[in-house]
Design a protein around this motif. Structure first.
Motif, short mmCIF file in Angstrom:
data_model
loop_
_atom_site.label_atom_id
_atom_site.label_comp_id
_atom_site.label_asym_id
_atom_site.label_seq_id
_atom_site.Cartn_x
_atom_site.Cartn_y
_atom_site.Cartn_z
N PRO A 1 16.21 -5.22 -6.63
CA PRO A 1 14.97 -5.16 -7.39
C PRO A 1 13.88 -4.60 -6.47
N GLU A 2 13.11 -3.64 -6.96
CA GLU A 2 12.07 -3.00 -6.12
C GLU A 2 10.69 -3.57 -6.42
N TYR A 3 9.66 -2.84 -5.98
CA TYR A 3 8.30 -3.37 -5.99
C TYR A 3 7.63 -3.31 -7.37
N GLY B 1 9.53 -3.79 -13.34
CA GLY B 1 10.84 -3.42 -13.88
C GLY B 1 11.64 -2.49 -12.98
N GLN B 2 11.21 -2.33 -11.73
CA GLN B 2 11.83 -1.31 -10.86
C GLN B 2 13.04 -1.83 -10.08
N PHE B 3 14.05 -0.97 -9.99
CA PHE B 3 15.25 -1.24 -9.19
C PHE B 3 15.51 -0.04 -8.28
N GLU B 4 16.39 -0.24 -7.31
CA GLU B 4 16.78 0.88 -6.44
C GLU B 4 18.25 0.80 -6.10
N ILE B 5 18.86 1.98 -6.05
CA ILE B 5 20.24 2.11 -5.58
C ILE B 5 20.25 3.04 -4.38
N VAL C 1 13.21 11.33 4.47
CA VAL C 1 12.01 12.07 4.05
C VAL C 1 11.50 11.40 2.78
N LYS C 2 10.25 10.92 2.84
CA LYS C 2 9.75 10.06 1.77
C LYS C 2 8.98 10.76 0.65
N PRO C 3 8.24 11.83 0.94
CA PRO C 3 7.49 12.41 -0.18
C PRO C 3 8.38 13.23 -1.12
N GLY D 1 -0.52 2.52 -9.05
CA GLY D 1 0.49 1.63 -8.47
C GLY D 1 1.66 2.40 -7.87
N VAL D 2 2.58 1.64 -7.30
CA VAL D 2 3.74 2.22 -6.63
C VAL D 2 4.64 2.93 -7.65
N GLY D 3 5.12 4.11 -7.28
CA GLY D 3 5.95 4.89 -8.20
C GLY D 3 7.43 4.82 -7.89
N ASN D 4 8.19 5.69 -8.54
CA ASN D 4 9.62 5.83 -8.29
C ASN D 4 9.84 6.96 -7.28
N GLY D 5 10.40 6.61 -6.13
CA GLY D 5 10.69 7.62 -5.12
C GLY D 5 12.15 8.07 -5.22
N GLY D 6 12.44 9.14 -4.52
CA GLY D 6 13.82 9.64 -4.42
C GLY D 6 14.03 10.10 -2.98
N HIS D 7 13.74 9.18 -2.05
CA HIS D 7 13.77 9.52 -0.62
C HIS D 7 15.10 10.19 -0.25
N ILE D 8 14.99 11.21 0.59
CA ILE D 8 16.21 11.92 1.03
C ILE D 8 16.52 11.57 2.48
N ILE E 1 17.69 6.30 -5.12
CA ILE E 1 17.24 6.39 -6.51
C ILE E 1 16.47 5.13 -6.88
N GLU E 2 15.21 5.31 -7.24
CA GLU E 2 14.42 4.21 -7.78
C GLU E 2 14.17 4.50 -9.25
N TRP E 3 14.25 3.46 -10.06
CA TRP E 3 14.01 3.65 -11.49
C TRP E 3 13.42 2.40 -12.10
N SER F 1 -0.64 4.48 1.45
CA SER F 1 -0.32 3.05 1.50
C SER F 1 0.49 2.56 0.31
N GLN F 2 1.31 3.45 -0.25
CA GLN F 2 2.24 3.05 -1.33
C GLN F 2 3.68 3.44 -0.98
N TRP F 3 3.94 3.58 0.33
CA TRP F 3 5.29 3.83 0.85
C TRP F 3 5.86 5.19 0.45
N ALA F 4 4.98 6.06 -0.06
CA ALA F 4 5.49 7.38 -0.47
C ALA F 4 5.39 8.39 0.67
N GLY F 5 4.74 8.02 1.78
CA GLY F 5 4.68 8.91 2.95
C GLY F 5 3.85 10.16 2.70
N LEU G 1 0.47 11.38 -8.80
CA LEU G 1 0.01 10.02 -9.10
C LEU G 1 0.74 9.05 -8.16
N ARG G 2 1.96 9.41 -7.81
CA ARG G 2 2.74 8.57 -6.87
C ARG G 2 2.32 8.81 -5.41
N LEU G 3 2.05 10.06 -5.07
CA LEU G 3 1.78 10.40 -3.66
C LEU G 3 0.38 9.95 -3.23
N1 GLU Z 1 8.62 3.17 -4.34
C1 GLU Z 1 8.27 3.81 -3.10
C2 GLU Z 1 8.11 5.30 -3.32
O1 GLU Z 1 7.56 5.69 -4.29
C3 GLU Z 1 9.28 3.53 -2.01
C4 GLU Z 1 9.53 2.10 -1.69
C5 GLU Z 1 10.54 1.97 -0.56
O2 GLU Z 1 10.19 2.19 0.59
O3 GLU Z 1 11.71 1.78 -0.86
O4 GLU Z 1 8.50 6.13 -2.56
#
Ligand code: GLU
Ligand code: MG
Length: 467
Positions: free
Chosen positions: A207-209, A212-216, A357-359, A258-265, A153-155, A321-325, A316-318
């Motif tokens: 703290p994320e990228y 104001g972003q954090f991740e759990i 899975v990143k996207p 810019g980099v968004g909030n992901g919810g990688h599974i 969870i990124e927020w 080169s923004q780690w969204a895969g 907008l997130r996908l």
């Molecule tokens: N914030 C990135 C995304 O939108 C992920 C950053 C990371 O790899 O934790 O997926």
């Protein structure tokens, strides 16, 4: 462990007695009400609540809610399919008592995820939690496979006093910066305490990228429990933030750029208690079955994005080169691959090896996303699909010819493209069943229509506070 039985009128065996005892215990602990939560097709968390004294009645007979929410959009307008979206009818929400939790961040409240059944006592075909539970049960029965899953969870944490609708980061420190941890340390400590009280094993909080972003990240569970946990953790993150005068956004893109909030599974397949992603003869210790499971997910990613990245704001997130895969490639510990193979550290592989899975973002209904990922993976596994060559580094740097030779495709760049891919994917539609698959398509088309003509900043603003 998640309750595996479908709810029935009168209550699952033993549930009414349990709920009666629980409601007494909860009242004594100062709990006045129970939040009955589920996630709609658009990915928005919706709730009903009952007073604690009504818990036994809810366990026996459910609590009424219209099926119209299956075709709600994030802006609360309603679309329709052949069978859903009508103002007629009612459904019963049944709390899963195994997952009932006293909310540490919201004194006076407890929370439970629900299954939805019809007034006739049949599982509602639009109930995403039921569909995931059945998918998991079928995988065990037919293939002897079980799963472990976890949703990151990124927020983004914003100032509560920001002008209406705007996001002003509540911390000014740099990405992963110690400053942020100090600035929001009280909030983060209360959040950790609340999660611990609720029995959530947090692996990390950092703290994320983005601003104001954090991740759990949390420990892995069976898929239904992992999806429940994702909903509960977000409820907790928001509740604790509110008590600190902060606001939170789980939107895929708080801003257009810019980099968004992901919810990688994270997902792994297991057979008889053995992790198929470790100790095998395939690449990086994967068994042949794990390679094929990975190949199955990879092959279906373009269609999967309609479920894992379901909002116009998701696109907008996908971006590359923004780690969204955003390319259909896999790689060991490759942060830009859509599927990152995680082997785990020496000594931990058998427990820790999995796929990330990143996207996927947090507009995704987690039950839908896991159902479709499992269906795609199992399709690969049962057809012994070959896993293509690994791609290391950023796939964005591959020339068109090399990408084509490797079978590396850019994922859909818009929700419309994703919906067309999903529409063409019989296997994924079958995994959801016709009612839910049609709801997915109708809701996505409704979201596209809702933002038609808006520029990217307005699209980000439209969904900033919805998830
Ligand atoms: N914030 C990135 C995304 O939108 C992920 C950053 C990371 O790899 O934790 O997926
Ligand atoms: Mg992250």
């Amino acid at each position: 462990m998640t309750t595996l039985a479908d709810p029935v009128p009168g209550g699952r065996p033993g549930d009414v007695e349990r709920a009666t005892a629980l409601s007494d215990e909860l009242s004594e602990r100062g709990v006045h009400g129970i939040v009955l939560g589920y996630v709609d097709t658009a990915g928005v968390g919706r709730v009903k609540t009952v007073p604690t004294a009504k818990l036994a009645s809810a366990a026996a007979w459910g609590v009424g809610m219209s099926p119209v929410f299956d075709t709600f959009l994030a802006n609360d307008s309603i679309v329709a399919t052949d069978v859903l979206g009508s103002p007629d009818g009612d459904l019963r929400l049944y709390p899963d008592l195994d997952q009932l939790v006293v909310l540490a961040g919201q004194p006076g409240w407890a929370w439970a995820p629900v299954d939805r059944i019809t007034q006739e006592g049949e599982p509602h075909p639009g109930c995403t939690r039921t569909v995931l539970r059945r998918t998991v049960a079928e995988a065990a029965e037919r293939h002897g496979i079980t799963f472990k899953a976890a949703i990151e969870i990124e927020w983004s944490v914003g100032q509560g006093a920001a002008p209406d609708g705007e996001f002003v980061p509540a911390t000014t420190g740099p990405a992963y910066g110690a400053t942020r941890q100090v600035e929001l340390g009280d909030y983060a400590a209360d959040l950790l305490a609340a999660c611990a009280e609720q029995g959530i094993d947090i692996e990390q909080l950092h703290p994320e990228y983005a601003a104001g972003q954090f991740e759990i990240s949390v420990g892995a569970l069976d898929p239904v429990a992992a999806a429940d946990r994702s909903v509960l953790v977000r409820q907790t993150i928001r509740a604790v933030a509110g008590r600190h005068g902060l606001t939170v956004s789980f939107a895929p893109a708080v801003f257009a750029k810019g980099v968004g909030n992901g919810g990688h599974i994270h997902l792994s397949a297991w057979r008889a208690g053995v992790n198929l992603h470790a100790g095998g003869k395939g690449r990086y210790g994967m068994t042949a079955e794990a390679e094929s499971f990975t190949a199955g997910i990879l092959a279906r990613l373009p269609a999967l994005t309609a479920v894992t990245a379901p909002s116009p704001a998701s696109y907008l997130r996908l971006k590359p080169s923004q780690w969204a895969g955003v390319f259909t490639s896999w790689g060991r510990e490759t942060r830009e691959a859509a599927v990152r193979v995680v082997t785990g550290t020496a000594g931990l592989q058998a427990r820790a090896a999995n796929l990330e899975v990143k996207p996927v973002d947090l507009a995704a209904n987690p039950y839908l996303a896991l159902t479709c990922l499992i269906a795609a993976g199992l399709d690969g596994l049962t057809s012994a699909a070959p896993l293509p060559e690994e791609t290391t580094g950023d796939p964005a740097r591959l020339g068109a010819a090399e990408a084509a030779a490797r079978g590396v495709r850019r994922l859909p760049t818009s929700l419309s493209e994703a919906v067309e891919e999903f529409r063409g994917d019989k296997r994924l539609r079958a995994a959801l069943g016709p009612v839910l698959a049609d709801a997915v398509i109708a809701v996505r088309l409704g979201e596209i229509e809702a933002v038609a003509g808006l520029d990217d900043e307005r699209v980000a603003a439209a969904y900033r506070w919805k998830y």
